[in-house]
Design an enzyme around this catalytic site. Structure first.
Site: not given
Length: 348
Positions: A39, A124, A244
């Site tokens: 994935g 993780h 901006e």
């Protein structure tokens, strides 16, 4: 492993010069690495390992979009692409790269193939750190290690193809074989890390969840939206407000920050911009710090992990997520952004 000074604090760091690819290949020459999941991180890590010359296979659910993607990327069913259980059985190192919710559901299958001496690898710290919630408790006779690239799998692959590396953290939760350090560093070099810095599973997941919800994704979107809305409310056009707010930051200023730091970027902007930035940055720090403190507290007590587990495990999670992303995509700010991106010189 070298000691490097980061702002007066020494940390353990491993570089490619210290642990070159040839040494990593020698370390893992007798290992079979199974990348489970194709994935987010799976494609980048497995393809980089393959291109670097490691013995790597992919385990993925058959008859899925990710299975088809793996085939499109050159993985061959029955040769180096297998269903998850067969890949786990063949592997000596299991890279467990499914989503956090996916890891919970597939764990019984993976666990039964974690025989003595194998290594279980994460990118993780979620599953291990919140093991009371996930149920992921590895056997005592396997190495449990982590390499966490500091970016998406897509970025890891792109930088690899450019001859660059994406920095990664590494951790050892369990060293059952005495080889965990060499295994984790060799894998970190193999997947394409620029350098590796030491962490723990807990520190990795706490910092990662905070960063994703904070400056990396959640906070930056919130700040973009607030500034854009204020500019539009005061009569500025969508193009001007977007340029901006987002375009100048992402296309002009961020590369300068990446090159030499924030102070260098300030020094290379107009004196008016310098003065305003110096005067205002602490106001934003003071305004947002309470939010970050609340966020970190929610991560540390496990509330954020539980929310992720509860929502990501729902069968309609993907459709609900797409609706949330569609809502963001169709805001005026990001509709303006789609037009601005098309107007960039490289797209014309």
């Amino acid at each position: 492993m070298a000691k490097m000074n980061f702002g007066g604090v020494e940390e353990n760091v491993v570089t490619r010069e210290e642990y070159p690819l040839a040494k990593a290949l020698e370390t893992l020459k007798d290992e079979t690495i199974a990348v489970i999941g194709y994935g987010v991180q799976g494609p980048g890590q497995s393809l980089n390992l393959r291109d670097n010359g490691f013995n790597v296979i992919v385990g993925q659910r058959k008859d899925s979009k990710s299975w088809d993607k793996a085939i499109a990327d050159g993985w061959v069913p029955g040769e180096n692409l297998f269903d998850i259980e067969e890949a786990c059985q063949k592997a000596t190192i299991i890279e467990y790269l499914l989503s956090d919710a996916g890891q919970i559901s597939v764990w019984p299958t993976v666990k039964k193939h974690l025989t003595a001496g194998k290594a279980l690898y994460f990118s993780h710290g979620f599953g291990i750190t919140y093991k009371e919630r996930t149920g992921i408790v590895p056997p005592a006779d396997v190495d449990v290690i982590l390499v966490a690239p500091k970016g998406s799998g897509t970025s890891l692959r792109r930088m690899f193809l450019q001859g660059r590396g994406l920095n990664s953290s590494y951790a050892i939760f369990q060293d059952a074989t005495g080889k965990a350090w060499d295994r984790v560093i060799a894998l970190g070099i193999g997947v394409g890390s620029g350098y590796l810095f030491e962490t723990t599973f807990k520190r990795e997941v706490y910092s990662d969840l905070t960063g994703e919800r904070g400056t990396l994704m959640g906070a930056i979107q919130g700040i973009f939206a607030a500034q854009y809305d204020v500019l539009r409310a005061n009569g500025h056009t969508p193009s001007e407000a977007f340029n901006e707010t987002v375009e100048e930051l992402s296309q002009s200023l961020m590369p300068l920050i990446a090159e030499n730091g924030m102070d260098w970027m300030y020094a290379n902007c107009s004196t008016t911009a310098q003065r305003g930035a110096v005067d205002w940055w602490k106001k934003f720090r003071d305004a947002t710090r309470p939010v970050f403190e609340e966020l970190y507290s929610e991560v540390a007590c496990g509330n954020e992990a539980q929310r992720s587990i509860d929502t990501n495990s729902q069968p309609d999670y993907r459709s609900k997520l797409e609706e949330e992303l569609r809502e963001m995509r169709e805001t005026e700010m990001w509709q303006a952004g789609a037009v601005v991106r098309k107007l960039r010189p490289e797209n014309n």
